[in-house]
Design an enzyme around this catalytic site. Structure first.
Site, short mmCIF file in Angstrom:
data_model
loop_
_atom_site.label_atom_id
_atom_site.label_comp_id
_atom_site.label_asym_id
_atom_site.label_seq_id
_atom_site.Cartn_x
_atom_site.Cartn_y
_atom_site.Cartn_z
N ASP A 81 -7.65 8.43 0.09
CA ASP A 81 -8.41 7.35 0.75
C ASP A 81 -8.44 7.55 2.26
OD1 ASP A 81 -9.39 6.00 -1.41
OD2 ASP A 81 -8.12 4.23 -1.21
N SER A 114 -8.05 0.94 2.84
CA SER A 114 -8.46 0.50 1.51
C SER A 114 -9.73 -0.34 1.60
CB SER A 114 -7.34 -0.35 0.91
OG SER A 114 -7.73 -0.92 -0.31
N GLU A 151 -3.49 8.07 -3.75
CA GLU A 151 -4.04 7.20 -2.69
C GLU A 151 -4.27 7.91 -1.36
OE1 GLU A 151 -5.82 3.90 -3.12
OE2 GLU A 151 -4.11 4.08 -4.43
N GLY A 188 -13.41 -1.11 -7.76
CA GLY A 188 -14.71 -0.46 -7.57
C GLY A 188 -14.84 0.39 -6.32
N THR A 215 -9.14 1.23 -10.02
CA THR A 215 -8.42 0.03 -9.58
C THR A 215 -8.58 -1.13 -10.57
OG1 THR A 215 -8.79 0.79 -7.31
CG2 THR A 215 -8.14 -1.48 -7.55
N ARG A 219 0.83 -1.21 0.00
CA ARG A 219 0.00 0.00 0.00
C ARG A 219 0.87 1.26 0.00
NH1 ARG A 219 -5.12 1.51 -1.30
NH2 ARG A 219 -6.20 2.71 0.29
N1 GLY Z 1 -8.28 3.15 -3.73
C1 GLY Z 1 -9.08 2.01 -3.71
C2 GLY Z 1 -8.93 1.22 -2.47
O1 GLY Z 1 -7.82 1.11 -1.99
O2 GLY Z 1 -9.88 0.71 -1.96
#
Ligand code: GLY
Length: 601
Positions: free
Chosen positions: A462, A486, A459, A507, A422, A132
């Site tokens: 998120d 995530s 990212e 998604g 994604t 990540r």
């Molecule tokens: N950015 C999508 C996820 O990590 O859920």
């Protein structure tokens, strides 16, 4: 690239470091029934469905020895060639990812992050690797707030350098290959190098996404010169697109491993790109790049029927939330009810709402706060919560529960915005190894910054944009060095100790619903992977019950509304790529909502 792992794992690899989890927040008592704010969502779908959005027209693929399924035909073919020529699932994974970063640049790539679930047939062991992206050490918890402490508009946060976290995907590829790869690292880059050098045809999906994102995508002159023609017109379907910068980057990775990516010229180019995005600069540093580490995490598993459904734990909420949904549904006979019964969808919808309530309250990077992983999946906790589903109508009120081991925290609910993007791919090789990998640069085209022929992630968005609500901390608040929560849910369902279903989806936060529903379809409703993927989606993330537009599920809308759910018809752009491993061989499915295929032999 060193891998961080618990002491008992990878015992034979001397380069692996050992860490213990940091618990940097000690808060006070959990608050059962604490009022739950509605999950923040967004109706914008930047990576919308541009492929065949009328599922149901693809024959399933069967094979004996090996199989691969992913979101783009060029990536699947490249991975299949590796498997055909004696490579294993990890070798194919490296090739597929490098090709996806070229031909599906909006979804994933070496500028992003990924989670890998890997079953090693020789050791009979399931491992999860966390690649990540990580928050820069100079990032402050209020990075995504304005001068009044209010959250920035989503795209004001996303586009530019501010949202970029330290990429993890190259380190994950390298660590996995060092541990399990069979073919030479260098050789695995050849297909993507050749395709980047000779060019590939822009697909209808990519052309559609460039066109629909053209304003944001043209802010960075480098991205503009790649995705637009000389007159500034978005590239159209069928254009031959070459990417010499990506060729050079891949050659460097092939020759030098990740040395230059994290500690050399590529790291310098990435950091300069992030900091020089003058309209919205970021704080990523060379030190952040050099410090990046892949982490091995314990797989998170839940018993469901005769399966042990395993996936990625924190910082992903994927396996915990999918696991909670399945655990809450375990006492109910979905097989007898069947997919036509509104009661099945009432149960699935409310189980999802209960699981999402816990997700919003408790789930985040467990290296930064004590996530009650065991408590959230505890059988008696789920059995008690499951009794809430025993009625005949939708739950009026849904609040987080109080799982064991959450006593040390007082947290409030999360407000992260997660939009669909994604990519997911699944691979089973001739040796019996299995790869389930979900990979991302977050939003479609990520931060819209391009360097070295690849896109940089966004990212960091998120994370929750707020750190507190009414003075109570939010688990998924940003902190330096933390990994954003995530929803990615790469999954391997084990039966009698060996993999039986390998699956996952892109998604945004709907990943959880897509994966849970497809597992229920395969396990309870006896569907093949392709049938499960083709089923219309019904996804509830705590707010509305989203029903897939233009499908037979539309007829359920008035029924679910009458039961008390808030409903909405919408495009639901999953990208499930699943393989079932049976005594009679492998059965695969690819999602027609994107442009993927299955190849097996
Ligand atoms: N950015 C999508 C996820 O990590 O859920």
């Amino acid at each position: 690239m060193p891998l961080i792992a618990p002491a008992s794992l990878f015992p034979t690899k001397p380069h692996i470091q050992i860490i213990s989890a940091l618990a940097t927040i000690t808060l006070i008592a959990a608050t059962p029934g604490y009022a739950t704010a509605q999950q923040t969502t967004d109706s914008i779908a930047p990576e919308s469905s541009t492929g065949n959005s009328t599922p149901g027209s693809r024959a399933e693929v069967r094979a004996k020895d090996w199989m691969i399924t992913a979101a783009n035909p060029l990536a699947v073919k490249a991975g299949a060639d590796i498997l055909r020529n004696g490579g294993n699932a990890i070798d194919a994974m490296v090739t597929v990812q490098t090709m996806l970063g070229l031909v599906e640049p909006q979804s994933s790539g070496i500028g992003g992050g990924a989670f890998l679930l890997y079953y090693d047939a020789r050791s009979k062991k399931l491992t999860t690797l966390d690649g990540r992206e990580t928050a820069p050490m100079d990032a402050t918890p209020t990075l995504f707030q304005d001068e009044n402490g209010e959250p920035l508009d989503f795209y004001d946060a996303v586009v530019g350098g501010r949202s970029v976290g330290t990429p993890g995907t190259p380190a994950l590829l390298k660590a996995a290959h060092e541990n399990w790869g069979q073919l030479s690292w260098n050789s695995l880059f050849t297909p993507a190098i050749e395709t980047a050098t000779n060019g590939f045809e822009v697909s209808e999906r990519l052309a559609g996404l460039i066109s629909s994102d053209s304003e944001k995508l043209s802010r960075d002159p480098v991205a503009k010169s790649y995705f637009f023609d000389q007159d500034g017109v978005p590239l159209i379907t069928g254009t031959l697109l070459k990417n010499p910068e990506y060729t050079a980057t891949l050659r460097d990775l092939a020759t030098n491993g990740t040395a230059n990516f994290y500690n050399g010229t590529i790291a310098k180019d990435i950091v300069a790109k992030v900091r020089d995005a003058h309209w919205n600069p970021g704080v990523l540093s060379l030190q952040d790049m050099a410090n990046y580490r892949v982490k091995e995490r314990a797989p998170v598993c839940v018993d469901y029927r005769e399966y042990d459904v395993c996936g990625m734990g924190p910082p992903s909420s994927g396996a915990l939330t999918v696991g909670q949904i399945l655990g809450l549904l375990e006492p109910y006979d979905l097989a007898a009810l069947g997919p036509q019964s509104p009661d099945s969808w009432r149960l699935i919808g409310d189980a999802s709402r209960l699981a999402f309530a816990d997700r919003g309250r408790y789930m985040a990077d467990s290296d930064f706060l004590p996530v009650p992983v065991a408590g959230l999946l505890d059988k008696s906790y789920l059995a008690e919560r499951s009794k809430l589903l025993a009625g005949e109508t939708a739950l009026e009120d849904v609040s987080p529960g109080a799982p064991a081991f959450s006593h040390a925290m007082r947290l409030t609910d999360d407000e992260a915005i997660e939009l669909p993007s994604t990519s997911h791919f699944s691979i089973v090789d001739i040796y019996g190894n299995a790869v389930s990998m979900t990979t991302t640069i977050e939003n479609g085209f990520g931060s819209r910054l391009m360097v070295g022929g690849f896109m940089l992630n966004n990212e960091m968005t998120d994370f929750s944009f707020r750190t507190h609500s009414d003075g109570v901390p939010i688990a998924n608040a940003l902190a330096p060095g933390k990994r954003p929560r995530s929803s990615m849910a790469p999954t391997i369902a084990m039966k009698d100790g060996t993999p039986a279903i390998v699956t996952g989806s892109p998604g945004g936060s709907r990943i959880i619903g897509y994966v849970a529903q497809s597992l229920i379809a395969m396990i309870d409703w006896d569907k093949s992977p392709q049938e499960a993927i083709d089923m219309p989606h019904l996804v509830n993330r705590f707010g509305t019950y989203d029903i897939e537009e233009g499908t037979s599920a539309e007829s359920l809308e008035p029924v679910l509304a009458a039961l008390g759910f808030k409903t909405s018809l919408r495009d639901l752009n999953s990208g499930i790529h699943a393989i079932m491993i049976t005594d009679d061989g492998l059965i695969g499915g690819a999602d027609l909502r994107r442009e993927g295929i299955v190849i097996g032999q």
